[in-house]
Each structure stands twice: as structure tokens, then as C-alpha cells.
Design a protein around this motif. Sequence first.
Motif, PDB file in Angstrom:
ATOM      1  N   ARG A  20      46.714  79.641  14.458  1.00 42.20           N
ATOM      2  CA  ARG A  20      47.550  79.479  15.647  1.00 42.20           C
ATOM      3  C   ARG A  20      48.664  80.525  15.677  1.00 42.20           C
ATOM      4  O   ARG A  20      49.051  80.984  16.756  1.00 42.20           O
ATOM      5  CB  ARG A  20      48.104  78.048  15.710  1.00 42.20           C
ATOM      6  CG  ARG A  20      46.986  77.038  15.882  1.00 42.20           C
ATOM      7  CD  ARG A  20      47.405  75.595  15.728  1.00 42.20           C
ATOM      8  NE  ARG A  20      46.221  74.773  15.479  1.00 42.20           N
ATOM      9  CZ  ARG A  20      46.235  73.463  15.270  1.00 42.20           C
ATOM     10  NH1 ARG A  20      47.387  72.822  15.266  1.00 42.20           N
ATOM     11  NH2 ARG A  20      45.118  72.803  15.052  1.00 42.20           N
ATOM     12  N   MET A  24      49.359  83.135  18.705  1.00 39.59           N
ATOM     13  CA  MET A  24      50.698  83.347  19.267  1.00 39.59           C
ATOM     14  C   MET A  24      51.100  84.815  19.177  1.00 39.59           C
ATOM     15  O   MET A  24      51.717  85.357  20.105  1.00 39.59           O
ATOM     16  CB  MET A  24      51.725  82.464  18.554  1.00 39.59           C
ATOM     17  CG  MET A  24      51.576  80.983  18.870  1.00 39.59           C
ATOM     18  SD  MET A  24      52.772  79.968  17.939  1.00 39.59           S
ATOM     19  CE  MET A  24      52.045  78.333  18.132  1.00 39.59           C
ATOM     20  N   PHE A  54      59.227  82.399  21.772  1.00 39.55           N
ATOM     21  CA  PHE A  54      58.236  81.673  20.981  1.00 39.55           C
ATOM     22  C   PHE A  54      58.865  80.618  20.075  1.00 39.55           C
ATOM     23  O   PHE A  54      58.489  79.442  20.131  1.00 39.55           O
ATOM     24  CB  PHE A  54      57.367  82.659  20.182  1.00 39.55           C
ATOM     25  CG  PHE A  54      56.376  83.376  21.052  1.00 39.55           C
ATOM     26  CD1 PHE A  54      55.051  82.985  21.097  1.00 39.55           C
ATOM     27  CD2 PHE A  54      56.776  84.442  21.863  1.00 39.55           C
ATOM     28  CE1 PHE A  54      54.129  83.634  21.915  1.00 39.55           C
ATOM     29  CE2 PHE A  54      55.864  85.101  22.685  1.00 39.55           C
ATOM     30  CZ  PHE A  54      54.538  84.683  22.718  1.00 39.55           C
ATOM     31  N   VAL A  84      52.933  78.262  24.675  1.00 33.22           N
ATOM     32  CA  VAL A  84      53.116  78.302  23.220  1.00 33.22           C
ATOM     33  C   VAL A  84      52.763  76.937  22.619  1.00 33.22           C
ATOM     34  O   VAL A  84      52.052  76.853  21.607  1.00 33.22           O
ATOM     35  CB  VAL A  84      54.577  78.676  22.852  1.00 33.22           C
ATOM     36  CG1 VAL A  84      54.772  78.677  21.343  1.00 33.22           C
ATOM     37  CG2 VAL A  84      54.935  80.044  23.422  1.00 33.22           C
ATOM     38  N   ILE A  87      49.032  76.242  22.429  1.00 29.39           N
ATOM     39  CA  ILE A  87      48.395  76.869  21.254  1.00 29.39           C
ATOM     40  C   ILE A  87      48.674  76.020  20.012  1.00 29.39           C
ATOM     41  O   ILE A  87      47.791  75.795  19.188  1.00 29.39           O
ATOM     42  CB  ILE A  87      48.918  78.312  21.063  1.00 29.39           C
ATOM     43  CG1 ILE A  87      48.522  79.191  22.257  1.00 29.39           C
ATOM     44  CG2 ILE A  87      48.365  78.919  19.766  1.00 29.39           C
ATOM     45  CD1 ILE A  87      49.222  80.547  22.282  1.00 29.39           C
ATOM     46  N   TYR A  88      49.890  75.532  19.899  1.00 32.06           N
ATOM     47  CA  TYR A  88      50.286  74.715  18.744  1.00 32.06           C
ATOM     48  C   TYR A  88      49.551  73.376  18.723  1.00 32.06           C
ATOM     49  O   TYR A  88      49.186  72.872  17.655  1.00 32.06           O
ATOM     50  CB  TYR A  88      51.801  74.481  18.790  1.00 32.06           C
ATOM     51  CG  TYR A  88      52.357  73.733  17.600  1.00 32.06           C
ATOM     52  CD1 TYR A  88      52.774  74.428  16.467  1.00 32.06           C
ATOM     53  CD2 TYR A  88      52.458  72.351  17.607  1.00 32.06           C
ATOM     54  CE1 TYR A  88      53.285  73.749  15.368  1.00 32.06           C
ATOM     55  CE2 TYR A  88      52.967  71.665  16.519  1.00 32.06           C
ATOM     56  CZ  TYR A  88      53.382  72.373  15.395  1.00 32.06           C
ATOM     57  OH  TYR A  88      53.882  71.691  14.318  1.00 32.06           O
TER      58      TYR A  88
END
Length: 231
Positions: A20, A24, A54, A84, A87-88
Motif C-alpha cells: 500500500r 501511495m 498523504f 489515500v 488505498i489504506y
Amino acid sequence: MKDYFCNLLLKSEISVENDRIDKMTEFLNFLYEKNKVVNLTAIRDKKGMAEKHFVDSLLLTKIIGKDEKKLVDIGTGAGFPGLVLAIYYPEKEFLLVDSVRKKIDFINEVVEKLQLKNVKTSFERAEELINGNRETFDIALCRGVANLRVILEYMIPFVKTGGRFLPQKLNLNELEESENALKILNSSVEDIYKLSLPECGDERIIFGIRKIKKTDTKYPRKTGIPAKKPL
């Protein structure tokens, strides 16, 4: 750049899985290049983007719960904090909204590039988007400069009863003048989280606003009215 980003995460005590972090970093590099030709963010350097976009977005991972599965980010810009966080949290669903078409086009490019399966986007205004999306989200997100009592009217109608709105603000000053809006929208401030960025030390305040019961369907009012006549 990845090493610098990892160091920021370490200082912030934020744990992110390596694959991840790679995604990012790819997103960050793409934003940096795209921003040279399309104005997506006022921050021009990669280090600034890494910290102030981020890591700033990832501070929310200290607050978002495991059972909060469906999130909407209105006024997401180039994808902060929503993209963001998507994605996490690949297991959560995200709707990212911005009325500026070029920003949504950029997000769609990132989603395709990173093959993200948990992101939907829209450039509809909140007043139109609420139709079909009223009270369907566990969490609403908004990171921006709009006055709190104005954004409350746009955001709270999207949140389920028992759900939360987590606005990221720079100070506490707007809370007192938002008391009437909170009351009308059947919500209350449950928590105030004070965090800071690891390198520059800038303070970040996140309000934990809980929706207690349903919002009257007349909210949000028509375009422009919430800003002209705040609750």
C-alpha cells in the motif's frame, strides 16, 4: 521518495503495509507530474505533498473504526483524504466527490492506474448527489476551508443515524457558531482529536461528530443557500 514517506509514517506512528505504501508512492509521483500541467494542488514539491496531503490524510486512520465500512469524501480535490484512505482500506467502500471535473478525471486515472476496486467518483454537487445517497454512509469526510456550519448542512444528510462526520479543521473557532446547525441536523460533537504533522509540526484538529437521529429531508437546501444563510 518512498524512504522519506516511510520515515514520516514512522514519526507519525502510522503503520501501512508495504504494497500500500508502494501504491501511495505511485499516486504521489503521478500527482507531482500531473500537477505540472493541470493545477490540482498548491503544494508543488514531493516532500510537501507527502506530509501535507498523504500523512495528513492518514491521520484519520487513528480515528476510523473497523466496523465503519462505507465512506463519502465531499470536496475531495485531488483525492485527499478519500483516495489515500481507499488505498489504506481496500476492504472499505469509498465515494469521492468534487464539483471540479478535472480533479475527478485525475482521480479516475489514479484509480485505473492502481486498479482500485473500492472507489466510485462523482462530480455532481452535493445538493443533487444526495438523491439516492441520503443516510447511506457510516462516515462522511471533508478536508477544507469551508465554514463548519455550512459544510455540516451538506455532509450530515449523507450519514446514517449513528454514523459520524469527521471534518479536518485547523482550529476550534468554528465550533461555537455551529451549535445551532448541529441541533437542527440532529448531531453532536462527541470527540475533538488534536494531532500534528511529523516534520513541519502543524496542528490538525478533527471533530468527531455523531449523527443522533435522521435529518429532515429539506436539508441540504438548494445550491448557494447554505453559504448565504447558514443554519
